[in-house]
Design a protein around this motif. Structure first.
Motif, PDB file in Angstrom:
ATOM      1  N   TYR A   1       0.853  -1.183   0.000  1.00  0.00           N
ATOM      2  CA  TYR A   1       0.000   0.000   0.000  1.00  0.00           C
ATOM      3  C   TYR A   1       0.891   1.235   0.000  1.00  0.00           C
ATOM      4  CZ  TYR A   1      -3.639  -3.315   1.215  1.00  0.00           C
ATOM      5  OH  TYR A   1      -4.511  -4.387   1.200  1.00  0.00           O
ATOM      6  N   GLY A   2       0.660   2.168  -0.928  1.00  0.00           N
ATOM      7  CA  GLY A   2       1.477   3.377  -0.964  1.00  0.00           C
ATOM      8  C   GLY A   2       2.952   3.042  -1.151  1.00  0.00           C
ATOM      9  N   THR A   3       3.770   3.502  -0.208  1.00  0.00           N
ATOM     10  CA  THR A   3       5.208   3.229  -0.262  1.00  0.00           C
ATOM     11  C   THR A   3       5.483   1.734  -0.348  1.00  0.00           C
ATOM     12  OG1 THR A   3       5.720   5.255   0.943  1.00  0.00           O
ATOM     13  CG2 THR A   3       7.382   3.516   0.983  1.00  0.00           C
ATOM     14  N   GLY A   4       4.747   0.945   0.419  1.00  0.00           N
ATOM     15  CA  GLY A   4       4.929  -0.505   0.388  1.00  0.00           C
ATOM     16  C   GLY A   4       4.629  -1.102  -0.971  1.00  0.00           C
ATOM     17  N   GLY A   5       3.645  -0.532  -1.681  1.00  0.00           N
ATOM     18  CA  GLY A   5       3.339  -1.012  -3.022  1.00  0.00           C
ATOM     19  C   GLY A   5       4.440  -0.680  -4.013  1.00  0.00           C
ATOM     20  N   MET A   6       5.033   0.505  -3.856  1.00  0.00           N
ATOM     21  CA  MET A   6       6.142   0.865  -4.735  1.00  0.00           C
ATOM     22  C   MET A   6       7.348  -0.034  -4.503  1.00  0.00           C
ATOM     23  SD  MET A   6       5.929   5.019  -4.730  1.00  0.00           S
ATOM     24  CE  MET A   6       4.349   5.863  -4.828  1.00  0.00           C
ATOM     25  N   ILE A   7       7.563  -0.429  -3.257  1.00  0.00           N
ATOM     26  CA  ILE A   7       8.645  -1.363  -2.959  1.00  0.00           C
ATOM     27  C   ILE A   7       8.366  -2.718  -3.610  1.00  0.00           C
ATOM     28  CG2 ILE A   7       9.719  -2.684  -1.076  1.00  0.00           C
ATOM     29  CD1 ILE A   7       9.511  -0.109   0.620  1.00  0.00           C
ATOM     30  N   ALA A   8       7.114  -3.166  -3.568  1.00  0.00           N
ATOM     31  CA  ALA A   8       6.760  -4.424  -4.229  1.00  0.00           C
ATOM     32  C   ALA A   8       7.052  -4.345  -5.725  1.00  0.00           C
ATOM     33  CB  ALA A   8       5.289  -4.747  -3.987  1.00  0.00           C
ATOM     34  N   LEU A   9       6.708  -3.225  -6.343  1.00  0.00           N
ATOM     35  CA  LEU A   9       6.992  -3.059  -7.769  1.00  0.00           C
ATOM     36  C   LEU A   9       8.492  -3.063  -8.049  1.00  0.00           C
ATOM     37  CD1 LEU A   9       4.352  -0.328  -8.645  1.00  0.00           C
ATOM     38  CD2 LEU A   9       4.440  -2.638  -9.611  1.00  0.00           C
ATOM     39  N   GLU A  10       9.264  -2.427  -7.176  1.00  0.00           N
ATOM     40  CA  GLU A  10      10.713  -2.407  -7.391  1.00  0.00           C
ATOM     41  C   GLU A  10      11.322  -3.805  -7.259  1.00  0.00           C
ATOM     42  OE1 GLU A  10      12.730  -0.284  -8.663  1.00  0.00           O
ATOM     43  OE2 GLU A  10      11.138   1.190  -8.917  1.00  0.00           O
ATOM     44  N   LEU A  11      10.779  -4.625  -6.385  1.00  0.00           N
ATOM     45  CA  LEU A  11      11.250  -6.011  -6.320  1.00  0.00           C
ATOM     46  C   LEU A  11      11.004  -6.714  -7.653  1.00  0.00           C
ATOM     47  CD1 LEU A  11      10.116  -7.144  -2.757  1.00  0.00           C
ATOM     48  CD2 LEU A  11      12.457  -6.739  -3.538  1.00  0.00           C
ATOM     49  N   GLY A  12       9.836  -6.462  -8.245  1.00  0.00           N
ATOM     50  CA  GLY A  12       9.559  -7.037  -9.561  1.00  0.00           C
ATOM     51  C   GLY A  12      10.525  -6.532 -10.612  1.00  0.00           C
ATOM     52  N   ARG A  13      10.774  -5.229 -10.611  1.00  0.00           N
ATOM     53  CA  ARG A  13      11.712  -4.658 -11.588  1.00  0.00           C
ATOM     54  C   ARG A  13      13.137  -5.151 -11.366  1.00  0.00           C
ATOM     55  NH1 ARG A  13       8.659   0.292 -10.210  1.00  0.00           N
ATOM     56  NH2 ARG A  13       7.151   0.689 -11.889  1.00  0.00           N
ATOM     57  N   ASP A  14      13.413  -5.629 -10.165  1.00  0.00           N
ATOM     58  CA  ASP A  14      14.734  -6.182  -9.868  1.00  0.00           C
ATOM     59  C   ASP A  14      14.837  -7.653 -10.258  1.00  0.00           C
ATOM     60  OD1 ASP A  14      17.326  -5.631  -8.921  1.00  0.00           O
ATOM     61  OD2 ASP A  14      16.891  -6.516  -6.966  1.00  0.00           O
ATOM     62  N   GLY A  15      13.767  -8.200 -10.809  1.00  0.00           N
ATOM     63  CA  GLY A  15      13.797  -9.573 -11.301  1.00  0.00           C
ATOM     64  C   GLY A  15      13.484 -10.638 -10.275  1.00  0.00           C
ATOM     65  N   VAL A  16      12.950 -10.254  -9.127  1.00  0.00           N
ATOM     66  CA  VAL A  16      12.610 -11.248  -8.104  1.00  0.00           C
ATOM     67  C   VAL A  16      11.506 -12.167  -8.627  1.00  0.00           C
ATOM     68  CG1 VAL A  16      11.670 -11.575  -5.789  1.00  0.00           C
ATOM     69  CG2 VAL A  16      13.317  -9.746  -6.229  1.00  0.00           C
ATOM     70  N   ASP A  17      11.640 -13.451  -8.353  1.00  0.00           N
ATOM     71  CA  ASP A  17      10.680 -14.441  -8.835  1.00  0.00           C
ATOM     72  C   ASP A  17       9.470 -14.462  -7.899  1.00  0.00           C
ATOM     73  OD1 ASP A  17       9.401 -16.475 -10.123  1.00  0.00           O
ATOM     74  OD2 ASP A  17      10.732 -18.058  -9.418  1.00  0.00           O
ATOM     75  N   LEU A  18       8.510 -13.596  -8.168  1.00  0.00           N
ATOM     76  CA  LEU A  18       7.275 -13.525  -7.404  1.00  0.00           C
ATOM     77  C   LEU A  18       6.139 -14.125  -8.209  1.00  0.00           C
ATOM     78  CD1 LEU A  18       7.686  -9.827  -6.213  1.00  0.00           C
ATOM     79  CD2 LEU A  18       7.972 -11.867  -4.772  1.00  0.00           C
ATOM     80  N   ARG A  19       5.117 -14.602  -7.520  1.00  0.00           N
ATOM     81  CA  ARG A  19       3.949 -15.136  -8.207  1.00  0.00           C
ATOM     82  C   ARG A  19       2.953 -14.039  -8.587  1.00  0.00           C
ATOM     83  NH1 ARG A  19       2.791 -20.635  -8.087  1.00  0.00           N
ATOM     84  NH2 ARG A  19       4.747 -21.796  -7.958  1.00  0.00           N
ATOM     85  N   ALA A  20       2.952 -12.938  -7.846  1.00  0.00           N
ATOM     86  CA  ALA A  20       2.047 -11.833  -8.139  1.00  0.00           C
ATOM     87  C   ALA A  20       2.552 -10.599  -7.418  1.00  0.00           C
ATOM     88  CB  ALA A  20       0.619 -12.153  -7.704  1.00  0.00           C
ATOM     89  N   ILE A  21       2.218  -9.432  -7.980  1.00  0.00           N
ATOM     90  CA  ILE A  21       2.477  -8.151  -7.330  1.00  0.00           C
ATOM     91  C   ILE A  21       1.172  -7.384  -7.301  1.00  0.00           C
ATOM     92  CG2 ILE A  21       3.645  -5.918  -7.501  1.00  0.00           C
ATOM     93  CD1 ILE A  21       5.945  -7.409  -8.940  1.00  0.00           C
ATOM     94  N   GLY A  22       0.817  -6.880  -6.123  1.00  0.00           N
ATOM     95  CA  GLY A  22      -0.359  -6.039  -5.985  1.00  0.00           C
ATOM     96  C   GLY A  22       0.018  -4.742  -5.297  1.00  0.00           C
ATOM     97  N   THR A  23      -0.498  -3.625  -5.800  1.00  0.00           N
ATOM     98  CA  THR A  23      -0.192  -2.340  -5.196  1.00  0.00           C
ATOM     99  C   THR A  23      -1.449  -1.477  -5.171  1.00  0.00           C
ATOM    100  OG1 THR A  23       1.150  -0.331  -5.350  1.00  0.00           O
ATOM    101  CG2 THR A  23       0.681  -1.478  -7.416  1.00  0.00           C
ATOM    102  N   VAL A  24      -1.740  -0.926  -4.010  1.00  0.00           N
ATOM    103  CA  VAL A  24      -2.891  -0.043  -3.843  1.00  0.00           C
ATOM    104  C   VAL A  24      -2.372   1.366  -3.583  1.00  0.00           C
ATOM    105  CG1 VAL A  24      -5.003   0.412  -2.556  1.00  0.00           C
ATOM    106  CG2 VAL A  24      -4.246  -1.950  -2.892  1.00  0.00           C
ATOM    107  N   ASN A  25      -2.774   2.309  -4.403  1.00  0.00           N
ATOM    108  CA  ASN A  25      -2.324   3.711  -4.407  1.00  0.00           C
ATOM    109  C   ASN A  25      -0.820   3.867  -4.220  1.00  0.00           C
ATOM    110  OD1 ASN A  25      -3.883   3.711  -1.377  1.00  0.00           O
ATOM    111  ND2 ASN A  25      -1.892   4.684  -1.336  1.00  0.00           N
ATOM    112  N   GLY A  26      -0.083   2.967  -4.866  1.00  0.00           N
ATOM    113  CA  GLY A  26       1.373   3.059  -4.878  1.00  0.00           C
ATOM    114  C   GLY A  26       1.892   2.780  -6.276  1.00  0.00           C
ATOM    115  N   LEU A  27       1.782   3.749  -7.159  1.00  0.00           N
ATOM    116  CA  LEU A  27       2.219   3.582  -8.545  1.00  0.00           C
ATOM    117  C   LEU A  27       3.464   4.430  -8.771  1.00  0.00           C
ATOM    118  CD1 LEU A  27      -1.173   3.973 -10.449  1.00  0.00           C
ATOM    119  CD2 LEU A  27      -0.189   1.910  -9.450  1.00  0.00           C
ATOM    120  N   ASN A  28       4.520   3.800  -9.231  1.00  0.00           N
ATOM    121  CA  ASN A  28       5.705   4.535  -9.651  1.00  0.00           C
ATOM    122  C   ASN A  28       6.198   3.940 -10.961  1.00  0.00           C
ATOM    123  OD1 ASN A  28       6.611   2.108  -8.560  1.00  0.00           O
ATOM    124  ND2 ASN A  28       8.485   2.970  -7.747  1.00  0.00           N
ATOM    125  N   THR A  29       6.955   4.700 -11.695  1.00  0.00           N
ATOM    126  CA  THR A  29       7.557   4.190 -12.918  1.00  0.00           C
ATOM    127  C   THR A  29       9.037   3.968 -12.662  1.00  0.00           C
ATOM    128  OG1 THR A  29       7.777   6.475 -13.692  1.00  0.00           O
ATOM    129  CG2 THR A  29       5.903   5.221 -14.492  1.00  0.00           C
TER     130      THR A  29
END
Length: 241
Positions: free
Chosen positions: A119-147
């Motif tokens: 959520y928020g900052t936590g959601g952006m961190i989840a997205l950054e883990l994905g962009r770092d290539g972490v093998d996750l099954r899903a990423i969900g973010t609520v009001n935490g969108l960054n490019t």
């Protein structure tokens, strides 16, 4: 329903001793897990209850810490810490990796079956883990969108779901468009849900301290966003797999 077990876990990240909240489902076997990130204010009972709710559904859940065991209820203090953090993808990734390592090391966790929701900052961190290539099954973010940095979204290896309020001045329409353009260009399996009339942090119950402008609770959409998070996990990380 069988009782869950919870405990505080301490670990080092960002030069601080973090205090996460680990929730374990009933039973003894290994199973799927969810890394749960909080809003910029930090870990609170809201995220702890969400981790507990996920454990009741059969997931091991770790609600991670952002501020060394502190909850930053002063908006100025929160922004002073979070704005530099959000401008530094490597710091965000390091925070996420430190918590993810704790979760993956838990004996009840199948390390090949982990999702990240924030959520928020936590959601952006989840997205950054994905962009770092972490093998996750899903990423969900609520009001935490960054490019992210150019090309890095191509490393995301799982479906991404995002939810945002239509009237959120912090996650503006332009920011939503930039995020979705990034996901589309990278070939990510992405979805965006826009909750009509909702402000920033619409999912979060009212707090007893000042907030930044544009924040407001929307009870109906808060329930819907939670249902959407659970639906994402049910689709991508079923407990019975």
């Amino acid at each position: 329903m069988l009782p869950i077990n919870t405990r505080t876990v301490e670990y080092r990240a960002d030069g601080l001793t973090m205090s996460g909240h680990l929730a374990l489902p009933a039973g003894t076997g290994r199973g799927p897990a969810v890394l749960l990130g909080p809003e910029g204010m930090g870990l609170s009972d809201v995220e702890r209850r969400r981790a507990d709710a996920l454990a009741e559904l059969g997931y091991v859940a770790l609600a991670f810490d952002l501020h060394g065991g502190r909850y930053l209820g002063d908006p100025e203090e929160m922004l002073a810490r979070c704005m530099p953090l959000l401008a530094d993808p490597e710091r965000m990734r390091a925070l996420g990796h430190a918590a993810l390592d704790v979760l993956a090391a838990e004996p009840r966790v199948d390390p090949d079956r982990i999702a990240a929701v924030g959520y928020g900052t936590g959601g952006m961190i989840a997205l950054e883990l994905g962009r770092d290539g972490v093998d996750l099954r899903a990423i969900g973010t609520v009001n935490g969108l960054n490019t992210g940095r150019p090309g890095e979204a191509a490393r995301i290896r799982c479906p991404v779901w995002a939810g945002v309020g239509s009237e959120d001045p912090i996650m503006s329409a332009a920011q939503r468009e930039a995020f979705t353009a990034e996901m589309q260009a990278a070939g990510v399996d992405w979805r965006l849900t826009v909750y009509g009339g909702a402000l920033h942090a619409f999912h979060h119950p009212p707090v007893g301290h000042p907030t930044v402008p544009g924040v407001g609770h929307h009870p109906r959409h808060a329930r819907r966003a939670w249902h959407d998070v659970v639906a994402l996990l049910t689709e991508c990380l079923p407990v019975t797999e």
